[in-house]
Design an enzyme around this catalytic site. Structure first.
Site, PDB file in Angstrom:
ATOM      1  N   ARG A 212       0.806  -1.224   0.000  1.00  0.00           N
ATOM      2  CA  ARG A 212       0.000   0.000   0.000  1.00  0.00           C
ATOM      3  C   ARG A 212       0.842   1.279   0.000  1.00  0.00           C
ATOM      4  O   ARG A 212       0.327   2.360   0.284  1.00  0.00           O
ATOM      5  CB  ARG A 212      -0.972   0.014   1.188  1.00  0.00           C
ATOM      6  N   LEU A 213       2.122   1.169  -0.327  1.00  0.00           N
ATOM      7  CA  LEU A 213       2.958   2.365  -0.478  1.00  0.00           C
ATOM      8  C   LEU A 213       2.898   2.821  -1.928  1.00  0.00           C
ATOM      9  O   LEU A 213       3.868   2.749  -2.681  1.00  0.00           O
ATOM     10  CB  LEU A 213       4.395   2.081  -0.037  1.00  0.00           C
TER      11      LEU A 213
END
Length: 233
Positions: A212-213
């Site tokens: 989720r970066l």
């Protein structure tokens, strides 16, 4: 509506639904979205991403979720629906609709809107935000000529966004419209129908990444020029 052989998703099922982006991207993992990708403007990158989505067989790669503001209630509220982008230029994105529709009335009251292109298969999104304006009658007429006859008849037959008692009533309206234009080869543009240009003051590009970066790059367009910066995911 669920099919008979489908089981409703439980809260746990929904919470577990997750894709870890990065393993199926069209470019290598190391090709991270960078500020330099919009050095030549936001429009070339958006156009390239739409074309790549089409090349991968994405259905309606030019679909975008259009959000407008409704001022009819006790407080302003957002209203969103999916439309098709039918024009793309450095000035903005163009779509067409009935001017008397819900979205048309909302844009007449508050011209600010936002549009989101979403391609999960490519782990990409683009968000376009800005003020809308009606395109010229000439631009609408040029696009109208490219529409199939059935789509032209539908535009005349439908009082878009207004209630209808049944599907049969809608079918009768189409039958009456078809008969009305039966001897007309070139069906004209309805006076209540045309295009809007969403002229962005902000365009954000999103690229999914593992953990989720994600990568987020936003271009802010002003009269004095465009500034580009990276946002945290």
């Amino acid at each position: 509506m669920l099919m008979r052989d489908q089981e409703p998703a439980t809260a746990a099922d929904l919470a577990a639904m997750r894709v870890d982006y990065g393993a199926h991207l069209p470019e290598p993992e190391e090709a991270d979205l960078d500020e330099s990708w919009v050095a030549g403007g936001w429009e070339p990158l958006l156009r390239r991403w739409i074309e790549q989505a089409r090349g991968l067989g994405v259905a309606e790669p030019n679909a975008m979720v259009l959000a407008t503001v409704s001022l009819t209630g006790p407080a302003p509220r957002p209203v969103a629906r999916t439309v098709l982008c039918k024009g793309l230029s450095p000035e903005g994105v163009t779509f067409y609709t009935n001017y008397d529709s819900a979205k048309g009335n909302q844009l007449a009251a508050d011209p600010y809107a936002a549009a989101s292109f979403v391609w999960p298969a490519l782990a990409r999104q683009v968000h376009v935000r800005g003020v809308t304006e009606r395109v010229s009658a000439e631009v609408t007429a040029a696009y109208w000529q490219a529409r199939p006859r059935d789509a032209r008849l539908g535009a005349w037959a439908s009082q878009q966004s207004r209630p209808v008692t049944s599907r049969a009533e809608l079918d009768r309206a189409l039958a009456e419209t078809t008969a009305r234009f039966a001897d007309v080869d070139d069906i004209p543009v309805p006076p209540f129908w045309g295009g809007y240009l969403l002229r962005p003051d902000e365009v954000e590009f999103w690229q999914g990444r593992r953990g989720r970066l994600h990568n987020r790059i936003v271009a802010r367009i002003e009269a004095t020029g465009t500034t580009v910066e990276r946002l945290q995911p």
